[in-house]
Design a protein around this motif. Structure first.
Motif, PDB file in Angstrom:
ATOM      1  N   TYR A 122       0.801  -1.227   0.000  1.00  0.00           N
ATOM      2  CA  TYR A 122       0.000   0.000   0.000  1.00  0.00           C
ATOM      3  C   TYR A 122       0.835   1.279   0.000  1.00  0.00           C
ATOM      4  O   TYR A 122       0.281   2.377   0.013  1.00  0.00           O
ATOM      5  CB  TYR A 122      -0.931   0.014   1.213  1.00  0.00           C
ATOM      6  CG  TYR A 122      -0.216   0.126   2.550  1.00  0.00           C
ATOM      7  CD1 TYR A 122      -0.126   1.347   3.219  1.00  0.00           C
ATOM      8  CD2 TYR A 122       0.374  -0.977   3.137  1.00  0.00           C
ATOM      9  CE1 TYR A 122       0.517   1.463   4.434  1.00  0.00           C
ATOM     10  CE2 TYR A 122       1.022  -0.884   4.355  1.00  0.00           C
ATOM     11  CZ  TYR A 122       1.087   0.333   5.012  1.00  0.00           C
ATOM     12  OH  TYR A 122       1.743   0.434   6.216  1.00  0.00           O
ATOM     13  N   ALA A 123       2.150   1.165  -0.009  1.00  0.00           N
ATOM     14  CA  ALA A 123       3.022   2.337  -0.016  1.00  0.00           C
ATOM     15  C   ALA A 123       4.312   1.977  -0.740  1.00  0.00           C
ATOM     16  O   ALA A 123       4.569   0.804  -1.037  1.00  0.00           O
ATOM     17  CB  ALA A 123       3.313   2.818   1.396  1.00  0.00           C
ATOM     18  N   VAL A 124       5.118   2.994  -1.022  1.00  0.00           N
ATOM     19  CA  VAL A 124       6.407   2.787  -1.685  1.00  0.00           C
ATOM     20  C   VAL A 124       7.487   3.466  -0.856  1.00  0.00           C
ATOM     21  O   VAL A 124       7.385   4.662  -0.539  1.00  0.00           O
ATOM     22  CB  VAL A 124       6.414   3.349  -3.115  1.00  0.00           C
ATOM     23  CG1 VAL A 124       7.807   3.218  -3.730  1.00  0.00           C
ATOM     24  CG2 VAL A 124       5.387   2.619  -3.973  1.00  0.00           C
ATOM     25  N   LEU A 125       8.514   2.704  -0.512  1.00  0.00           N
ATOM     26  CA  LEU A 125       9.652   3.222   0.249  1.00  0.00           C
ATOM     27  C   LEU A 125      10.791   3.532  -0.705  1.00  0.00           C
ATOM     28  O   LEU A 125      11.197   2.686  -1.501  1.00  0.00           O
ATOM     29  CB  LEU A 125      10.108   2.193   1.282  1.00  0.00           C
ATOM     30  CG  LEU A 125      11.323   2.593   2.126  1.00  0.00           C
ATOM     31  CD1 LEU A 125      10.903   3.560   3.229  1.00  0.00           C
ATOM     32  CD2 LEU A 125      11.990   1.360   2.749  1.00  0.00           C
ATOM     33  N   THR A 126      11.324   4.752  -0.617  1.00  0.00           N
ATOM     34  CA  THR A 126      12.450   5.159  -1.447  1.00  0.00           C
ATOM     35  C   THR A 126      13.594   5.610  -0.548  1.00  0.00           C
ATOM     36  O   THR A 126      13.408   6.481   0.303  1.00  0.00           O
ATOM     37  CB  THR A 126      12.062   6.303  -2.398  1.00  0.00           C
ATOM     38  OG1 THR A 126      10.978   5.877  -3.230  1.00  0.00           O
ATOM     39  CG2 THR A 126      13.236   6.713  -3.278  1.00  0.00           C
ATOM     40  N   VAL A 127      14.773   5.009  -0.749  1.00  0.00           N
ATOM     41  CA  VAL A 127      15.972   5.387   0.012  1.00  0.00           C
ATOM     42  C   VAL A 127      17.033   5.801  -1.003  1.00  0.00           C
ATOM     43  O   VAL A 127      17.746   4.948  -1.553  1.00  0.00           O
ATOM     44  CB  VAL A 127      16.483   4.225   0.886  1.00  0.00           C
ATOM     45  CG1 VAL A 127      17.604   4.714   1.815  1.00  0.00           C
ATOM     46  CG2 VAL A 127      15.358   3.608   1.698  1.00  0.00           C
ATOM     47  N   PRO A 128      17.142   7.090  -1.298  1.00  0.00           N
ATOM     48  CA  PRO A 128      18.053   7.537  -2.365  1.00  0.00           C
ATOM     49  C   PRO A 128      19.495   7.065  -2.201  1.00  0.00           C
ATOM     50  O   PRO A 128      20.127   6.648  -3.182  1.00  0.00           O
ATOM     51  CB  PRO A 128      17.944   9.061  -2.281  1.00  0.00           C
ATOM     52  CG  PRO A 128      16.577   9.314  -1.723  1.00  0.00           C
ATOM     53  CD  PRO A 128      16.364   8.213  -0.735  1.00  0.00           C
ATOM     54  N   ARG A 129      20.049   7.141  -0.997  1.00  0.00           N
ATOM     55  CA  ARG A 129      21.453   6.758  -0.827  1.00  0.00           C
ATOM     56  C   ARG A 129      21.690   5.303  -1.217  1.00  0.00           C
ATOM     57  O   ARG A 129      22.758   4.948  -1.745  1.00  0.00           O
ATOM     58  CB  ARG A 129      21.908   6.982   0.619  1.00  0.00           C
ATOM     59  CG  ARG A 129      23.346   6.492   0.867  1.00  0.00           C
ATOM     60  CD  ARG A 129      23.811   6.746   2.283  1.00  0.00           C
ATOM     61  NE  ARG A 129      24.163   8.125   2.521  1.00  0.00           N
ATOM     62  CZ  ARG A 129      25.346   8.671   2.224  1.00  0.00           C
ATOM     63  NH1 ARG A 129      26.290   7.937   1.650  1.00  0.00           N
ATOM     64  NH2 ARG A 129      25.592   9.922   2.495  1.00  0.00           N
TER      65      ARG A 129
END
Length: 267
Positions: A122-129
């Motif tokens: 139900y969500a999207v996790l984004t970790v740029p590093r």
């Protein structure tokens, strides 16, 4: 004394039997080695490939769903920044809200929290590093969440952007290993959580390098380790907790990274 030219057939048979035993044992060892190598390839490479591809497809599907305006969960107007204050008439006077959120209580209060079903992404996790972008699903079951390359939400903890502790778990090795390099996160790194209604940006500010797998304090509304009390927080807020196994390729201990909510962007 044995006569010249007489062959001892018993000795020859024993030698032949010994050679056959050694040959058979060698074949068994080679076969076992090949099977183990194939298992390692399957576990380390194939499960990663399958899980990553599946997770990428799920992220794309969520984005298409949100773009079409189709909600993926039943909304409930609670546990979002300022929602309690709205119901109590506090509005922008809520002093527990993170910097940048005060004054947005009315908007946040109207932004419904998604109440997902078990195993629902139900969500999207984004970790740029870490170059990570994966789905967030409800629950931390291995077959239906973690082994699919998803990050799992600990049931009973806050939802994205909600007051308290939004806590997640992910594999460090195999099955997509979204948290393989979680130990590389540093203070100030950003972590984004995108939902149907908003994107919440957290900033990393604390790391617990190792604790017991039973350290439930790291998941508390005000997270603080019960094993190493020097690590954690001392007052209510809007927190993010990321957990994974440590050291790599083991599950004996847990690595914990914490962050606090910095901003919210409505979709």
């Amino acid at each position: 004394m044995r006569a010249p030219g007489v062959v001892d057939h018993g000795t020859r048979r024993r030698r032949a039997l010994g050679r056959r035993v050694l040959w058979t044992a060698g074949e068994v060892l080679v076969t076992v080695g090949l099977v183990l190598a194939l298992l390692v390839v399957h576990q380390v490479w194939w499960t990663n490939r399958q899980a990553r591809e599946g997770a990428e497809r799920r992220v794309e599907a969520l984005e298409r769903e949100w773009d079409r305006g189709r909600p993926g969960a039943t909304p409930a107007p609670e546990d979002v920044p300022g929602a309690d204050a709205d119901r109590q008439g506090a509005g922008a006077g809520d002093r527990t809200a993170p910097a940048g959120q005060r004054g947005r209580a009315d908007t946040a209060g109207r932004t419904a929290r998604e109440r997902p079903h078990r195993s629902q992404a139900y969500a999207v996790l984004t970790v740029p590093r870490l170059s990570v972008r994966v789905p967030v699903a409800e629950g931390i079951g291995k077959p239906d969440v973690l082994n699919r390359g998803y990050v799992g939400h600990y049931p009973g903890t806050a939802q994205p952007g909600g007051a308290g502790n939004f806590a997640l778990a992910g594999h460090r090795n195999t099955h997509g290993e979204p948290f393989r390099h979680l130990d590389r996160l540093r203070r100030g790194d950003t972590v984004e959580v995108e939902t149907r209604t908003a994107t919440y940006v957290y900033a990393v500010d604390r790391t617990l390098p190792r604790t017991s797998a039973r350290d439930g304090g790291v998941l508390a509304p005000v997270p603080r380790s019960t094993v190493r009390p020097a690590y954690g927080y001392g007052e209510p807020g809007y927190y993010l907790t990321l957990t994974t196994c440590t050291p790599a390729y083991t599950s004996k201990y847990r690595l914990v990274v914490w962050g606090t909510l910095r901003s919210m962007r409505p979709r």
